[in-house]
Motif scaffolding. Structure first.
Motif, PDB file in Angstrom:
ATOM      1  N   GLY A  13      56.896  57.593  -0.003  1.00  0.00           N
ATOM      2  CA  GLY A  13      57.899  56.527  -0.306  1.00  0.00           C
ATOM      3  C   GLY A  13      59.117  56.846  -1.264  1.00  0.00           C
ATOM      4  N   TYR A  14      59.143  58.023  -1.771  1.00  0.00           N
ATOM      5  CA  TYR A  14      60.174  58.646  -2.367  1.00  0.00           C
ATOM      6  C   TYR A  14      61.342  58.915  -1.492  1.00  0.00           C
ATOM      7  N   PRO A  15      62.601  59.143  -2.180  1.00  0.00           N
ATOM      8  CA  PRO A  15      63.783  59.493  -1.060  1.00  0.00           C
ATOM      9  C   PRO A  15      63.316  60.831  -0.800  1.00  0.00           C
ATOM     10  N   SER A  16      64.119  61.137   0.507  1.00  0.00           N
ATOM     11  CA  SER A  16      64.115  62.621   1.037  1.00  0.00           C
ATOM     12  C   SER A  16      65.498  63.251   0.320  1.00  0.00           C
ATOM     13  N   LEU A  17      65.667  64.511   0.791  1.00  0.00           N
ATOM     14  CA  LEU A  17      66.920  65.115   0.222  1.00  0.00           C
ATOM     15  C   LEU A  17      67.301  66.088   1.725  1.00  0.00           C
ATOM     16  N   THR A  18      68.560  65.738   1.928  1.00  0.00           N
ATOM     17  CA  THR A  18      69.123  66.275   3.134  1.00  0.00           C
ATOM     18  C   THR A  18      70.078  67.363   2.646  1.00  0.00           C
ATOM     19  N   VAL A  19      69.923  68.422   3.162  1.00  0.00           N
ATOM     20  CA  VAL A  19      70.787  69.723   3.150  1.00  0.00           C
ATOM     21  C   VAL A  19      71.559  69.938   4.328  1.00  0.00           C
TER      22      VAL A  19
END
Length: 50
Positions: A30-36
């Motif tokens: 449920g936590y945000p994801s990180l996009t690189v």
């Protein structure tokens, strides 16, 4: 494309997408994801091989 399940010591999920790499903690979906961005990821991989 999913990089797939990680060993117990590496609880993460990642996917290679046209816009780059997206990752998140698989134990906290449920936590945000990180996009690189693709260019930033390529730079990181290149720099880590030196």
């Amino acid at each position: 494309m999913s990089v797939g399940p990680q060993p117990e010591s590496e609880p993460s999920w990642s996917a290679l997408l046209p816009e780059g790499l997206r990752m998140r903690d698989s134990k906290a979906p449920g936590y945000p994801s990180l996009t690189v961005s693709a260019s930033a990821w390529a730079w990181f991989v290149d720099a880590s091989r030196r």
